[in-house]
Design a protein around this motif. Structure first.
Motif, PDB file in Angstrom:
ATOM      1  N   PRO A  75      -1.354  25.909  -8.384  1.00 13.66           N
ATOM      2  CA  PRO A  75      -1.312  24.479  -8.709  1.00 13.66           C
ATOM      3  C   PRO A  75      -0.456  24.240  -9.950  1.00 13.66           C
ATOM      4  O   PRO A  75      -0.247  25.147 -10.762  1.00 13.66           O
ATOM      5  N   GLN A  76      -0.021  23.007 -10.099  1.00 19.74           N
ATOM      6  CA  GLN A  76       0.940  22.703 -11.142  1.00 19.74           C
ATOM      7  C   GLN A  76       0.386  22.893 -12.546  1.00 19.74           C
ATOM      8  O   GLN A  76       1.136  23.134 -13.494  1.00 19.74           O
ATOM      9  N   TRP A  77      -0.944  22.825 -12.693  1.00 14.61           N
ATOM     10  CA  TRP A  77      -1.526  22.986 -14.031  1.00 14.61           C
ATOM     11  C   TRP A  77      -1.184  24.353 -14.619  1.00 14.61           C
ATOM     12  O   TRP A  77      -1.073  24.486 -15.849  1.00 14.61           O
ATOM     13  N   LEU A  94       9.217  21.452 -10.782  1.00 16.33           N
ATOM     14  CA  LEU A  94       8.087  20.844 -10.081  1.00 16.33           C
ATOM     15  C   LEU A  94       8.029  21.332  -8.648  1.00 16.33           C
ATOM     16  O   LEU A  94       8.936  21.068  -7.847  1.00 16.33           O
ATOM     17  N   SER A  95       6.956  22.035  -8.317  1.00 14.40           N
ATOM     18  CA  SER A  95       6.729  22.426  -6.929  1.00 14.40           C
ATOM     19  C   SER A  95       6.272  21.213  -6.129  1.00 14.40           C
ATOM     20  O   SER A  95       5.449  20.428  -6.603  1.00 14.40           O
ATOM     21  N   VAL A  96       6.795  21.064  -4.921  1.00 15.45           N
ATOM     22  CA  VAL A  96       6.382  19.945  -4.068  1.00 15.45           C
ATOM     23  C   VAL A  96       5.188  20.331  -3.202  1.00 15.45           C
ATOM     24  O   VAL A  96       4.715  19.522  -2.406  1.00 15.45           O
ATOM     25  N   TYR A  97       4.706  21.552  -3.362  1.00 18.43           N
ATOM     26  CA  TYR A  97       3.609  22.040  -2.530  1.00 18.43           C
ATOM     27  C   TYR A  97       2.266  21.846  -3.218  1.00 18.43           C
ATOM     28  O   TYR A  97       2.123  22.095  -4.409  1.00 18.43           O
ATOM     29  N   ARG A  98       1.283  21.442  -2.431  1.00 20.27           N
ATOM     30  CA  ARG A  98      -0.091  21.384  -2.933  1.00 20.27           C
ATOM     31  C   ARG A  98      -0.836  22.683  -2.633  1.00 20.27           C
ATOM     32  O   ARG A  98      -1.866  22.968  -3.223  1.00 20.27           O
ATOM     33  N   GLY A  99      -0.319  23.444  -1.705  1.00 15.68           N
ATOM     34  CA  GLY A  99      -0.928  24.713  -1.326  1.00 15.68           C
ATOM     35  C   GLY A  99       0.015  25.465  -0.405  1.00 15.68           C
ATOM     36  O   GLY A  99       1.086  24.956  -0.031  1.00 15.68           O
ATOM     37  N   LYS A 103       4.379  24.809   2.540  1.00 16.93           N
ATOM     38  CA  LYS A 103       5.702  25.426   2.573  1.00 16.93           C
ATOM     39  C   LYS A 103       6.403  25.184   3.905  1.00 16.93           C
ATOM     40  O   LYS A 103       7.626  24.990   3.955  1.00 16.93           O
ATOM     41  N   ALA A 104       5.628  25.156   4.994  1.00 16.30           N
ATOM     42  CA  ALA A 104       6.223  25.003   6.324  1.00 16.30           C
ATOM     43  C   ALA A 104       6.359  23.550   6.760  1.00 16.30           C
ATOM     44  O   ALA A 104       7.153  23.257   7.662  1.00 16.30           O
ATOM     45  N   GLY A 105       5.608  22.632   6.136  1.00 13.68           N
ATOM     46  CA  GLY A 105       5.599  21.269   6.666  1.00 13.68           C
ATOM     47  C   GLY A 105       5.880  20.157   5.685  1.00 13.68           C
ATOM     48  O   GLY A 105       5.800  18.981   6.051  1.00 13.68           O
ATOM     49  N   TRP A 106       6.248  20.470   4.457  1.00 19.61           N
ATOM     50  CA  TRP A 106       6.438  19.435   3.439  1.00 19.61           C
ATOM     51  C   TRP A 106       7.483  18.405   3.835  1.00 19.61           C
ATOM     52  O   TRP A 106       7.388  17.230   3.470  1.00 19.61           O
ATOM     53  N   ILE A 131      12.093  24.733  -2.971  1.00 18.52           N
ATOM     54  CA  ILE A 131      11.777  24.147  -1.682  1.00 18.52           C
ATOM     55  C   ILE A 131      12.343  25.030  -0.574  1.00 18.52           C
ATOM     56  O   ILE A 131      13.458  25.539  -0.679  1.00 18.52           O
ATOM     57  N   HIS A 132      11.543  25.219   0.469  1.00 18.33           N
ATOM     58  CA  HIS A 132      11.949  26.037   1.604  1.00 18.33           C
ATOM     59  C   HIS A 132      12.346  25.110   2.755  1.00 18.33           C
ATOM     60  O   HIS A 132      11.537  24.286   3.206  1.00 18.33           O
TER      61      HIS A 132
END
Length: 287
Positions: A75-77, A94-99, A103-106, A131-132
């Motif tokens: 997590p970003q924290w 900043l990662s755009v992922y929450r988990g 990675k596969a569906g953002w 970002i992937h």
């Protein structure tokens, strides 16, 4: 300095040099080991933070002469905690992922641009990513929104993807700066060179590709040496701590990076190790 003993004059500095050469030490190797370096590709997650708190990460940087590092993670924290521990050395992305599943569906999440815009209000982030994304999703409206955000806020995009994605991003926003992770998905000089020549705001990081650059004796392949020299202003280095055990091997991987950097002309090695990142992120010593 000259010392006299029984009429014999000895140049201490010259003797020291002879002794070092006799022990098989290379002066440039010693200088390279002391060269400050910016790691352009690290991740720091909650799992990492539990095993390796910020003070241990900074100590690891100190031992390896890491002046600064690009860091993202979930997590970003966790990234923000590391940044607060050393704001002059951590370059948060900043990662755009929450988990892990994001990675596969953002690229299909219409709410993602809003969340990114909100998170960027903190003002600490230097880029968005990693970002992937691959060719089949390059027309994603969510990607287009991210590219627009990055261009408007002058943030770098760190992209793990193929050449088609890179071309799409620059078609949308030629002014954006892209850091292409791992030398792309087809890391060959003949593939990379035309893209770097076409897009002056495209940069590549060498993370997890180091073993490709050298033969079984650790000697830098001529094609890679030529590539690094030809594109010395667009290459950055990195370890990529993609899971916690990689942090435990950080010093080992960093030694491998310095080994192949040591085989480049000194001025080229300095650009890859530090100069390019210093220029991109406005660090001390930038050209």
């Amino acid at each position: 300095m000259m010392l006299g003993s029984g009429g014999l004059l000895v140049d201490v500095r010259r003797v020291g040099l002879v002794l070092m050469l006799a022990m098989g030490l290379n002066l440039w190797s010693l200088a390279a080991a002391a060269q400050p370096l910016v790691d352009a590709h690290l991740h720091y997650s909650g799992v990492d933070a539990a095993e390796l708190p910020p003070e241990q990460v900074i100590a690891l940087f100190d031992r390896n002469r890491i002046q600064a590092a690009v860091v993202s993670g979930q997590p970003q924290w966790a990234v923000e905690t590391l940044y607060r521990a050393a704001p002059d050395r951590i370059l948060p992305f900043l990662s755009v992922y929450r988990g892990p599943t994001d990675k596969a569906g953002w690229m299909h999440d219409p709410d993602l641009p809003r969340r990114v815009t909100e998170a960027l209000r903190s003002g600490i982030y230097r880029g968005i990513g990693e970002i992937h994304l691959f060719a089949e999703d390059r027309q994603s409206p969510v990607l287009a929104a991210l590219v627009a955000i990055a261009a408007k806020q002058d943030l770098m995009l760190q992209v793990h993807g193929d050449a088609a994605v890179i071309e799409e991003i620059f078609a949308q926003a030629p002014e954006v700066t892209v850091l292409w992770a791992h030398l792309g998905t087809d890391p060959r000089p003949q593939v990379l060179a035309p893209l770097l020549a076409r897009y002056p705001r495209l940069f590549v990081d060498t993370s997890v590709r180091d073993e490709r650059f050298v033969d079984d004796q650790g000697r830098l392949w001529a094609q890679w040496r030529n590539f690094f020299i030809a594109h010395q202003d667009q290459v950055l280095v990195g370890v990529d701590t993609f899971w916690t055990p990689r942090w435990r091997r950080f010093s080992e991987v960093m030694a491998r990076i310095r080994s192949w950097l040591d085989q480049l002309p000194p001025e080229v090695a300095v650009r890859l190790a530090y100069g390019n990142a210093a220029r991109l992120f406005g660090l001390a010593g930038s050209e």
